[in-house]
Design an enzyme around this catalytic site. Structure first.
Site, PDB file in Angstrom:
ATOM      1  N   GLU A 125       0.834  -1.205   0.000  1.00 52.49           N
ATOM      2  CA  GLU A 125       0.000   0.000   0.000  1.00 52.49           C
ATOM      3  C   GLU A 125       0.870   1.257   0.000  1.00 52.49           C
ATOM      4  O   GLU A 125       0.615   2.213  -0.748  1.00 52.49           O
ATOM      5  CB  GLU A 125      -0.931   0.022   1.208  1.00 52.49           C
ATOM      6  CG  GLU A 125      -1.814   1.263   1.256  1.00 52.49           C
ATOM      7  CD  GLU A 125      -2.608   1.393   2.544  1.00 52.49           C
ATOM      8  OE1 GLU A 125      -2.895   2.549   2.936  1.00 52.49           O
ATOM      9  OE2 GLU A 125      -2.934   0.363   3.166  1.00 52.49           O
ATOM     10  N   THR A 161      -3.438   2.913   5.666  1.00 48.16           N
ATOM     11  CA  THR A 161      -4.794   2.700   6.198  1.00 48.16           C
ATOM     12  C   THR A 161      -4.838   1.680   7.339  1.00 48.16           C
ATOM     13  O   THR A 161      -5.800   1.666   8.109  1.00 48.16           O
ATOM     14  CB  THR A 161      -5.760   2.241   5.091  1.00 48.16           C
ATOM     15  OG1 THR A 161      -5.243   1.060   4.479  1.00 48.16           O
ATOM     16  CG2 THR A 161      -5.941   3.329   4.045  1.00 48.16           C
ATOM     17  N   CYS A 189      -8.137   3.469   8.216  1.00 48.38           N
ATOM     18  CA  CYS A 189      -9.476   2.928   7.959  1.00 48.38           C
ATOM     19  C   CYS A 189     -10.235   2.753   9.269  1.00 48.38           C
ATOM     20  O   CYS A 189      -9.671   2.291  10.269  1.00 48.38           O
ATOM     21  CB  CYS A 189      -9.330   1.593   7.235  1.00 48.38           C
ATOM     22  SG  CYS A 189     -10.880   0.743   6.956  1.00 48.38           S
TER      23      CYS A 189
END
EC number: 1.17.7.4
Length: 579
Positions: A125, A161, A189
């Site tokens: 990511e 996240t 998140c």
């Protein structure tokens, strides 16, 4: 030993979306199907993809063909373009939460902002996010690295996240104190936040914590770290096979908690739960172990289900005012036993995910269970002949339909999707419920009354609704395994939330139906008492939704016991009426 599963355990929204896109890809997109890098960080799911012919593309070739799914973690924009230039059809399975972070970085990078990314430098990511930041992208994973950064005229701070929430709060406090002109964004998140908060709360209530998930999964590793910081024994396992090495002692551990990373499928969590559920019985000897083994065998062989069908038939006959008789009850028990045995014998592939213990049991005793299914089906038809020609003919047709459920009845034709009864969406749930209803209510009703009266039809509807709720609820528990095998059950068609609403609605209707039928005199007064059966099912569903009842042998036993309850209530009603 009590077991508690964290409510947030298992697939997050982004992972579920990516996995479903991958499973749907072979039917929607051109072969071959690839994922650019591992789609998610879970070896069991990746092995599943490999079995389905979905392979991992590690490097971008100069030329290629087929379809490439972008992993849930996202990739740098240049990689997407290279994939397209090579000739692949690109399907973006990047998590929407990651896309939001990418968008924030891209918009500010165009305005000349430097980007500070708080995360693990080598995580896919973060590699993708750096691709959007360009030359002015900086990755930090500690406060020391943050302090070493140059001072920027304008900068933004974002987080991976799945980053540790506590650490990111320290980073934001540092920025507010030292560089208030830096823009900070809350990009962790909410699923990650909830998991991390919940594992802290869970550690206060349990004596040990088991964290389930891939060892390469960043968010799973962080959950394991937070669990270990609680001071309670914490174990990170990928599958149930690793539990033995954890040396969990049920005599010393009264309560164990289970949590799982965002890339951990439900079927792995269920396997871990079932293994922990069996642990006390394995350690104990005598009556407790014997009782556990007995219940386990009755459930695996479907004998307990068959007994429930017999009790339901007994209840239906008394609702209709039919004198108790052995033949209708025997027909219901034998037919349901045969039908469920055949269903599991032909459904071992999905049981590998939904209930691996059952799959192993049916693989090991396939021959004996096949003989039992055939014998039960044959004896059921013979018993039906004792009830009359109509009962014999109806059960024979039902048995033939059951045997043809998995057979291809329509020749191969272009665009022809439904060639088997099994291929019809939702057919399993509906047909099982209807088959129970026919065996338990319709056959004895028609045989006794000579025709399909309104009362027979209403009792058939009551029994069918009750079995439909039972079957659809089990489908909810098995939704991931069924989806993997391409089965379109009711929960897959409607979604979890709508299915729960439907079940609650029809069970409430089932309660009203039996009471109303008794009130107007279409059935006996037993109808009032039998409202307890759908009410008990409603209570079990509510307990499951609230996390008080977990998927495993205990829940399965209680759900199947609802049909025994109908028989017990009927017997009590008869005893009271006779006194």
């Amino acid at each position: 030993m009590k077991i508690e599963i964290a409510k947030t355990a298992g697939f997050c929204m982004g992972v579920r979306r990516a996995v479903e896109m991958a499973l749907d890809a072979p039917a929607k997109h051109a072969d071959p199907i690839y994922t650019y890098g591992p789609l998610i960080h879970n070896p069991q799911v990746l092995a599943l993809f490999a079995e389905k012919g979905i392979t991992v593309l590690e490097e971008i070739p100069e030329q290629g063909s087929g379809t490439v799914l972008v992993r849930a973690h996202g990739v740098p924009p240049r990689d997407k373009q290279q994939l397209k230039d090579a000739g692949f059809r690109v399907v973006d399975a990047t998590c929407p939460r990651v896309i939001r972070v990418q968008t924030i970085i891209r918009v500010h990078a165009r305005k000349g902002f430097a980007t500070i990314i708080v995360g693990d430098r080598d995580h896919p990511e973060v590699v993708g996010l750096v691709g959007y930041a360009g030359a002015e992208g900086f990755v930090v994973s500690s406060m020391a690295e943050l302090e070493d950064l140059p001072v920027f005229d304008q900068a933004i701070i974002v987080a991976q996240t799945t980053q540790n929430m506590q650490f990111y709060e320290q980073v934001k406090a540092w920025a507010a104190r030292r560089f208030p002109h830096y823009k900070t964004f809350d990009t962790i998140c909410d699923s990650t936040e909830k998991r991390q908060d919940e594992v802290k709360q869970l550690s206060d209530r349990v004596d040990a914590i088991v964290v389930v998930g891939g060892r390469q999964s960043g968010n799973t590793q962080r959950l394991a770290e937070i669990a270990a910081e609680s001071g309670k024994p914490a174990y990170h396992v990928e599958t149930e096979s690793e539990l033995e090495a954890c040396c969990l002692d049920p005599d010393r551990i009264g309560r164990v908690g289970i949590t799982a990373g965002a890339s951990t499928p439900n079927w792995i969590i269920k396997r871990v739960y079932r293994e922990l559920e069996r642990l006390p019985a394995r350690k104990q000897a005598g009556v407790v172990r014997l009782f556990y083994r007995l219940i386990q065998t009755l459930l695996l062989t479907n004998v307990y289900v068959a007994i429930g069908a017999g009790c339901l038939c007994f209840a239906c006959t008394r609702l209709l005012g039919i004198a108790p008789a052995g033949a209708p009850v025997a027909v219901a028990m034998l037919y349901v036993l045969s039908m469920h045995l055949l269903n599991h014998l032909t459904g071992m592939a999905e049981d590998q995910y939904n209930d691996p213990e059952r799959a192993r049991f049916y693989e090991r005793y396939r021959f004996l269970l096949s003989l039992l299914a055939i014998a039960a089906g044959g004896l059921g038809i013979i018993s039906a002949s004792a009830m009359g020609r109509a009962a014999f003919a109806i059960l024979l047709v039902m048995s033939l339909l059951g045997l043809s459920y998995n057979l291809y009845l329509i020749p191969v034709r272009p665009g022809m999707k439904f060639r088997r009864i099994k291929d019809i969406p939702g057919s399993k749930t509906i047909l099982i419920a209807a088959a129970w209803g026919v065996a338990a209510a319709l056959l004895p009703g028609i045989t006794s009354k000579g025709s399909l009266t309104l009362s027979v039809l209403m009792v058939f509807a009551w029994a069918t609704i009750l079995v439909f709720a039972r079957t659809a609820f089990f489908d909810l528990l098995d939704v991931q395994g069924d989806r993997i095998m391409g089965k379109e059950t009711l929960p897959i068609l409607l979604g979890d939330r709508k299915t729960f609403v439907l079940l609650k609605g029809i069970l409430a209707g089932c309660m009203v139906l039996s009471a109303a039928l008794a009130a107007v005199g279409l059935v006996s007064g037993l109808g009032f008492l039998l409202t307890l059966c759908p009410a008990a099912m409603l209570a079990l569903i509510g307990a499951y939704e609230k996390g008080h009842m977990l998927p495993g042998m205990r829940l399965e036993f209680l759900v199947e016991s609802l049909f025994l309850l109908s028989g017990v209530l009927t017997l009590l009603w008869m005893l009271v009426a006779a006194s």
